[in-house]
Design a protein around this motif. Sequence first.
Motif, PDB file in Angstrom:
ATOM      1  N   GLY A  92      39.096  83.091 -25.499  1.00  0.00           N
ATOM      2  CA  GLY A  92      38.252  83.219 -24.315  1.00  0.00           C
ATOM      3  C   GLY A  92      37.665  81.908 -23.866  1.00  0.00           C
ATOM      4  N   ARG A  93      36.954  82.011 -22.753  1.00  0.00           N
ATOM      5  CA  ARG A  93      36.246  80.834 -22.238  1.00  0.00           C
ATOM      6  C   ARG A  93      34.990  81.283 -21.494  1.00  0.00           C
ATOM      7  NH1 ARG A  93      35.369  75.889 -20.562  1.00  0.00           N
ATOM      8  NH2 ARG A  93      34.496  75.746 -18.493  1.00  0.00           N
ATOM      9  N   GLU A 153      28.123  83.283  -9.125  1.00  0.00           N
ATOM     10  CA  GLU A 153      28.723  81.961  -9.300  1.00  0.00           C
ATOM     11  C   GLU A 153      29.552  81.929 -10.593  1.00  0.00           C
ATOM     12  OE1 GLU A 153      29.331  79.553  -7.582  1.00  0.00           O
ATOM     13  OE2 GLU A 153      29.366  77.680  -8.737  1.00  0.00           O
ATOM     14  N   CYS A 154      29.047  82.556 -11.646  1.00  0.00           N
ATOM     15  CA  CYS A 154      29.794  82.583 -12.910  1.00  0.00           C
ATOM     16  C   CYS A 154      31.127  83.330 -12.733  1.00  0.00           C
ATOM     17  CB  CYS A 154      28.971  83.234 -14.012  1.00  0.00           C
ATOM     18  SG  CYS A 154      27.526  82.268 -14.469  1.00  0.00           S
ATOM     19  N   GLU A 155      31.083  84.399 -11.947  1.00  0.00           N
ATOM     20  CA  GLU A 155      32.299  85.159 -11.670  1.00  0.00           C
ATOM     21  C   GLU A 155      33.318  84.282 -10.937  1.00  0.00           C
ATOM     22  OE1 GLU A 155      30.738  88.811  -9.809  1.00  0.00           O
ATOM     23  OE2 GLU A 155      32.840  89.453  -9.824  1.00  0.00           O
ATOM     24  N   PHE A 172      40.646  88.752 -18.425  1.00  0.00           N
ATOM     25  CA  PHE A 172      39.630  89.624 -17.819  1.00  0.00           C
ATOM     26  C   PHE A 172      38.254  88.972 -17.769  1.00  0.00           C
ATOM     27  CE2 PHE A 172      37.345  91.040 -21.655  1.00  0.00           C
ATOM     28  CZ  PHE A 172      38.239  90.639 -22.638  1.00  0.00           C
ATOM     29  N   SER A 173      37.513  89.337 -16.719  1.00  0.00           N
ATOM     30  CA  SER A 173      36.124  88.914 -16.574  1.00  0.00           C
ATOM     31  C   SER A 173      35.243  90.007 -17.152  1.00  0.00           C
ATOM     32  CB  SER A 173      35.837  88.718 -15.076  1.00  0.00           C
ATOM     33  OG  SER A 173      34.691  89.447 -14.686  1.00  0.00           O
ATOM     34  N   ASP A 174      34.264  89.626 -17.972  1.00  0.00           N
ATOM     35  CA  ASP A 174      33.386  90.639 -18.570  1.00  0.00           C
ATOM     36  C   ASP A 174      32.736  91.528 -17.511  1.00  0.00           C
ATOM     37  OD1 ASP A 174      33.847  90.096 -21.198  1.00  0.00           O
ATOM     38  OD2 ASP A 174      32.097  88.808 -21.465  1.00  0.00           O
ATOM     39  N   VAL A 175      32.149  90.910 -16.477  1.00  0.00           N
ATOM     40  CA  VAL A 175      31.395  91.748 -15.540  1.00  0.00           C
ATOM     41  C   VAL A 175      32.308  92.736 -14.814  1.00  0.00           C
ATOM     42  CG1 VAL A 175      29.504  90.118 -15.229  1.00  0.00           C
ATOM     43  CG2 VAL A 175      31.397  90.088 -13.632  1.00  0.00           C
ATOM     44  N   ASN A 176      33.585  92.402 -14.701  1.00  0.00           N
ATOM     45  CA  ASN A 176      34.488  93.325 -14.023  1.00  0.00           C
ATOM     46  C   ASN A 176      35.125  94.355 -14.950  1.00  0.00           C
ATOM     47  OD1 ASN A 176      34.583  92.567 -11.191  1.00  0.00           O
ATOM     48  ND2 ASN A 176      35.203  90.581 -12.006  1.00  0.00           N
ATOM     49  N   TYR A 177      35.197  94.030 -16.215  1.00  0.00           N
ATOM     50  CA  TYR A 177      35.951  94.894 -17.128  1.00  0.00           C
ATOM     51  C   TYR A 177      35.034  95.828 -17.913  1.00  0.00           C
ATOM     52  CZ  TYR A 177      39.863  96.254 -20.072  1.00  0.00           C
ATOM     53  OH  TYR A 177      40.845  96.985 -20.699  1.00  0.00           O
ATOM     54  N   MET A 178      33.756  95.850 -17.574  1.00  0.00           N
ATOM     55  CA  MET A 178      32.787  96.532 -18.415  1.00  0.00           C
ATOM     56  C   MET A 178      32.827  98.063 -18.297  1.00  0.00           C
ATOM     57  SD  MET A 178      31.167  95.396 -20.766  1.00  0.00           S
ATOM     58  CE  MET A 178      30.886  93.646 -20.662  1.00  0.00           C
ATOM     59  N   CYS A 179      33.548  98.591 -17.296  1.00  0.00           N
ATOM     60  CA  CYS A 179      33.572 100.050 -17.104  1.00  0.00           C
ATOM     61  C   CYS A 179      34.714 100.683 -17.900  1.00  0.00           C
ATOM     62  CB  CYS A 179      33.761 100.351 -15.625  1.00  0.00           C
ATOM     63  SG  CYS A 179      35.232  99.557 -14.977  1.00  0.00           S
ATOM     64  N   THR A 180      35.241  99.974 -18.856  1.00  0.00           N
ATOM     65  CA  THR A 180      36.430 100.439 -19.589  1.00  0.00           C
ATOM     66  C   THR A 180      36.051 100.760 -21.039  1.00  0.00           C
ATOM     67  OG1 THR A 180      36.962  98.247 -20.393  1.00  0.00           O
ATOM     68  CG2 THR A 180      37.772  98.802 -18.192  1.00  0.00           C
ATOM     69  N   PRO A 181      37.024 101.164 -21.857  1.00  0.00           N
ATOM     70  CA  PRO A 181      36.696 101.456 -23.262  1.00  0.00           C
ATOM     71  C   PRO A 181      36.108 100.269 -24.022  1.00  0.00           C
ATOM     72  CG  PRO A 181      38.844 102.331 -22.708  1.00  0.00           C
ATOM     73  CD  PRO A 181      38.415 101.505 -21.542  1.00  0.00           C
ATOM     74  N   GLN A 222      39.291  86.484 -22.667  1.00  0.00           N
ATOM     75  CA  GLN A 222      38.008  86.949 -22.135  1.00  0.00           C
ATOM     76  C   GLN A 222      37.305  85.817 -21.396  1.00  0.00           C
ATOM     77  OE1 GLN A 222      34.849  87.662 -25.115  1.00  0.00           O
ATOM     78  NE2 GLN A 222      34.217  89.437 -23.920  1.00  0.00           N
ATOM     79  N   LEU A 223      36.906  86.079 -20.146  1.00  0.00           N
ATOM     80  CA  LEU A 223      36.066  85.134 -19.411  1.00  0.00           C
ATOM     81  C   LEU A 223      34.634  85.659 -19.502  1.00  0.00           C
ATOM     82  CD1 LEU A 223      38.369  84.743 -16.284  1.00  0.00           C
ATOM     83  CD2 LEU A 223      38.113  83.123 -18.170  1.00  0.00           C
ATOM     84  N   THR A 224      33.797  84.969 -20.285  1.00  0.00           N
ATOM     85  CA  THR A 224      32.443  85.481 -20.522  1.00  0.00           C
ATOM     86  C   THR A 224      31.493  84.994 -19.424  1.00  0.00           C
ATOM     87  OG1 THR A 224      32.111  83.636 -22.039  1.00  0.00           O
ATOM     88  CG2 THR A 224      32.660  85.753 -23.022  1.00  0.00           C
ATOM     89  N   ASP A 225      31.734  85.498 -18.205  1.00  0.00           N
ATOM     90  CA  ASP A 225      30.853  85.142 -17.084  1.00  0.00           C
ATOM     91  C   ASP A 225      29.425  85.619 -17.348  1.00  0.00           C
ATOM     92  OD1 ASP A 225      31.867  87.711 -16.924  1.00  0.00           O
ATOM     93  OD2 ASP A 225      32.877  87.389 -15.001  1.00  0.00           O
ATOM     94  N   ASP A 226      29.308  86.763 -18.049  1.00  0.00           N
ATOM     95  CA  ASP A 226      27.971  87.271 -18.394  1.00  0.00           C
ATOM     96  C   ASP A 226      27.244  86.326 -19.353  1.00  0.00           C
ATOM     97  OD1 ASP A 226      29.854  87.822 -20.338  1.00  0.00           O
ATOM     98  OD2 ASP A 226      29.246  89.906 -20.678  1.00  0.00           O
TER      99      ASP A 226
END
Length: 522
Positions: A125-126, A174-176, A199-208, A158-162
């Motif tokens: 990730g980054r 901006e992080c996104e 994947f971006s954390d803020v976008n992928y958070m509605c998943t398992p 994983q893109l840890t924008d959060d």
Amino acid sequence: MTIEPRELATARYGARSPTRHSTHHHRAMDVKDDERANANANETKTQIVTPWDVEGVDGQGVDYDKLIKEFGCAKITSDMVHRIERATGVRAHPFLRRGMFFAHRELDGILDAYERGEKFYLYTGRGPSSESLHLGHLIPFHFTAWLQRAFKVPLVIQLTDDEKFLWKDLTLEECERLGRENAKDIIACGFDAKRTFIFSDVNYMCTPMYKNMMKIAKCVTLNQVRGIFGFTGDSNIGQVGFPPTQAAPSFPDCFPHMFGENKKSLRCLIPCAIDQDPYFRMTRDVAPRIGGYKPALIESRFFPALKGESGKMSASDASSAIYVTDSPKEIKNKVNKYAFSGGQLTVEDHRRIGGNLDVDISWKWLNFFLEDDEELVKIGEEYSSGRMLSGEIKAKLIDTLVPIVLAHQAARQAVDDALIDEFMSTQPRVFASLFGNMGDIAGALDETTIANAKPGVAIGAPAADGDDEKKIIQIQAQTGENGEPMSKTQQKKLLKDAQIAEKKARIAEEKAAKVKDAEANN
Ligand code: TRP
């Protein structure tokens, strides 16, 4: 990576964090307090390595042997490197041959499984905190791309924008945006779109993934994260709650569109810089309790800063690093002007004494970037014997870096929105085509497999066995409430970490109280 090879401490305050968030001030203060606490306790000074701060003792480089001991990971031996070569049939990457990736956790377990024909996936990730990556940022991704090619396995990034939102003075939006920009640089490192999910954390958070995060979170106490990460009462609660987010992708059922819904369908190998180890130490501790494999790790050293491993650097210093956007002229100027030299002051002295390879940044960087082993050895001999001058080794470094940077710029230029979308798509993939030489076998699937495909789940992935709960109860029955018991050393380490964290917090509180008193008296 962390595999990310990081720059050293001083460098991280400079090049990596031009905008210091309040946390960084706190961390800087913690370090002093820690030193005081240690002095009080009559202990020796300690180096600091956390995912956010890296600092050697007295401005020295990091003592990696000590770090391995403290963290409880293992050294990668040359036998292991040969074993990787035998298993993959590919010559080891220079980062592996030359010990840049030098530590591991259970890499032998992954190799055992791979040799038995079991599958695994890669996870790295980054944290997208800036638009301009420097050369050090590319290292983990080049290495991961090599691992993917060599083992022919899938990868999640994983893109840890959060994370960056919580730790830096940046808006979440901006992080996104930075995440998507960084994805271009990552893709330019040569990943296979068919086998890679970004994947971006803020976008992928509605998943398992969220389910895994909650299961992990429930296993970890506040005292534990204080011990592992050094959080204090001043850390925001987003930071305190963040570690499960980085832990979760270690379990394949976070990604049903790639790996199906079975937690034990695949093992996970994480290439990262050793500063990310605390996250995965925590993950490995929790894994058996939530019914998953412990992720294995392959860990790198930090990438040395241009101005040298020991000197202090000032904040937001653009000359401290070479960015992937730099022109050949800028590269030449920066290397000639700033690359810390192990050469002697006068040519006569240099010819007599020779260059010092232990501190020379051109030499260190050539070890990362010059492919040719023989040429590298020769340069080492010539330079350390004084036959090669500082200006000459710098010229060699410039000649090596320029084509790498230009190739990166061209590859990044070629990444368009459609390609980013392909990497980030959650369309179900064909499970079998993620591995080996099979390529895309979507067209060759039999009708029952297609008919049985579940929406959103990879086609042909191992079915969920639904027995997670039962297995966990079994594990708990065997080992007591807490799943796999921690070793004595681990327990001691946790306790010591917690004590240090507590001491720090106490000193910080006292300090705050003093400041308040002083203010009241004024
Ligand atoms: N925390 C890492 C950073 O700040 C990003 C990251 C997320 C990561 N998941 C990872 C790094 C897994 C290595 C492996 O850069």
